[in-house]
Design a protein around this motif. Sequence first.
Motif, short mmCIF file in Angstrom:
data_model
loop_
_atom_site.label_atom_id
_atom_site.label_comp_id
_atom_site.label_asym_id
_atom_site.label_seq_id
_atom_site.Cartn_x
_atom_site.Cartn_y
_atom_site.Cartn_z
N PRO A 173 0.82 -1.12 0.05
CA PRO A 173 0.05 0.21 -0.06
C PRO A 173 0.98 1.39 0.13
N ARG A 174 0.27 2.37 -0.46
CA ARG A 174 1.07 3.57 -0.39
C ARG A 174 0.34 4.90 0.32
N VAL A 175 1.20 5.72 0.87
CA VAL A 175 0.56 6.83 1.32
C VAL A 175 1.70 7.84 0.53
N SER A 176 0.73 8.80 0.07
CA SER A 176 1.68 9.87 -0.72
C SER A 176 1.01 11.53 -0.70
N PHE A 177 2.02 12.43 -1.11
CA PHE A 177 1.57 13.48 -1.16
C PHE A 177 2.29 14.46 -2.17
N ASP A 178 1.81 15.44 -2.41
CA ASP A 178 2.38 16.48 -3.38
C ASP A 178 2.63 17.90 -2.62
N THR A 179 3.66 18.50 -2.79
CA THR A 179 3.74 19.83 -2.14
C THR A 179 4.91 20.53 -2.97
N ASN A 180 5.53 21.74 -2.25
CA ASN A 180 6.45 22.33 -2.94
C ASN A 180 7.37 22.68 -1.89
N PRO A 181 8.56 23.20 -2.11
CA PRO A 181 9.84 23.38 -1.12
C PRO A 181 9.55 24.20 -0.15
N TYR B 25 9.10 1.11 2.99
CA TYR B 25 9.53 1.28 4.38
C TYR B 25 9.17 -0.46 4.50
N TYR B 26 10.21 -0.70 5.49
CA TYR B 26 9.98 -2.31 6.12
C TYR B 26 10.15 -2.28 7.55
N GLY B 27 9.01 -2.58 8.33
CA GLY B 27 8.97 -2.42 9.89
C GLY B 27 7.79 -2.82 10.35
N ASN B 28 7.25 -2.64 11.77
CA ASN B 28 6.44 -3.18 12.33
C ASN B 28 5.76 -2.38 13.13
N SER B 29 6.03 -0.95 12.98
CA SER B 29 5.30 0.05 13.80
C SER B 29 4.97 1.34 13.16
N GLU B 30 3.75 1.83 13.13
CA GLU B 30 3.33 2.66 12.47
C GLU B 30 4.10 4.16 12.93
N GLN B 31 4.27 4.22 14.14
CA GLN B 31 5.02 5.67 14.70
C GLN B 31 6.51 5.42 14.12
N ASP B 32 6.96 4.52 13.98
CA ASP B 32 8.42 4.28 13.33
C ASP B 32 8.42 4.57 11.75
N ALA C 181 6.05 9.40 -2.40
CA ALA C 181 5.36 8.25 -2.26
C ALA C 181 6.01 7.25 -1.24
N ILE C 182 5.70 6.74 -0.27
CA ILE C 182 6.11 5.66 0.35
C ILE C 182 5.28 4.59 0.36
N LEU C 183 5.68 3.42 0.17
CA LEU C 183 5.21 2.02 0.11
C LEU C 183 5.32 1.56 1.46
N LEU C 184 4.38 0.75 1.98
CA LEU C 184 4.01 0.19 3.40
C LEU C 184 3.96 -0.97 3.30
N PRO C 185 4.25 -1.77 4.59
CA PRO C 185 3.85 -3.32 4.49
C PRO C 185 2.14 -3.25 4.88
N GLU C 186 1.65 -4.39 4.41
CA GLU C 186 0.42 -4.82 4.45
C GLU C 186 -0.19 -4.73 6.19
N THR C 187 0.89 -5.04 6.83
CA THR C 187 0.54 -5.31 8.40
C THR C 187 0.25 -3.91 9.21
N LEU C 188 0.58 -2.74 8.51
CA LEU C 188 0.59 -1.59 9.15
C LEU C 188 -0.62 -0.89 8.93
N ASP C 189 -1.15 -0.14 9.92
CA ASP C 189 -2.49 0.79 9.99
C ASP C 189 -2.06 1.87 8.93
N LYS C 190 -2.51 1.62 7.88
CA LYS C 190 -2.51 2.68 6.82
C LYS C 190 -3.17 4.06 7.14
#
Length: 266
Positions: free
Chosen positions: A76-84, A189-196, A220-229
């Motif tokens: 899964p992905r979380v992403s955003f568009d912005t400017n500097p 990202y590969y890990g088991n913590s939403e905060q991390d 855009a950042i790709l995440l493990p399925e196990t995390l709370d997106k």
Amino acid sequence: MAYVIDGDTSITWQASRVHKDFQGLGLLKKLGHYLQSILKERYPKLKREHYTSANWPVISKVLSKRPKEKLVMKRPRVSFDTNPTDLNQILKNQSKKQEDLIDALKKIHVLSIEEGVVALKNCDWSKLFPTGFLIANWEPYMIQYASNYPLFLQDSTMLATRDKSGQVESISFGTIINSPAALRYRADYYGNSEQDAIHHIMKHAVLISQLDQKRDISYAILLPETLDKQAIKDFVVTKMGFTNQRTDENLALLISMPPRNFLSKM
């Protein structure tokens, strides 16, 4: 194109393109036959093929018709568009609001290729890479093959978080994709913590803010399925303040299959 990886045991296929003036002439088939002849001759150890896709509706239909093909991983992905300007302001605001944020970001280290190889060899694969695969910059790699590490580490910025004993707890890879319109940045990202995961998102954002002060930013950042997106999405929207934010539950799908007929005699 085809990448031969995993100690010459796997092929990763890339998309093909034919100029519109030359479509319908069978050029892809001819190129495919030529590529197959090279593969047969040069890579006698080939055992499997992999590819990634972003189109779950299509892939779900394909898999139902091709029982030998297997869905290995969803990212899964979380992403955003912005400017500097906005990104720099948001990072400053976050640092003021969360006194522990700076300390948390200091614990996430940017690793060199040599340090990354050591970290990957010594981390707990069963926790970070339960499928045995990682996807770095859209390319799938089997984590057990150290010969793969330089391939994705040389084009990525690798971040790692360690516990008190020095054991790697989480890893992320960030890749710049240059385009005239925007600075595109993809992280895995590969890990088991939403905060991390949130801290890794912030750390990559800090790195992005230092890269280019002119172009818009698409991250855009790709995440493990196990995390709370949803928890991560809420942070990006509510606390960071990115309103043009989106998620895609099945952005990166890793499909694996046994060798096709032209490899069956290997």
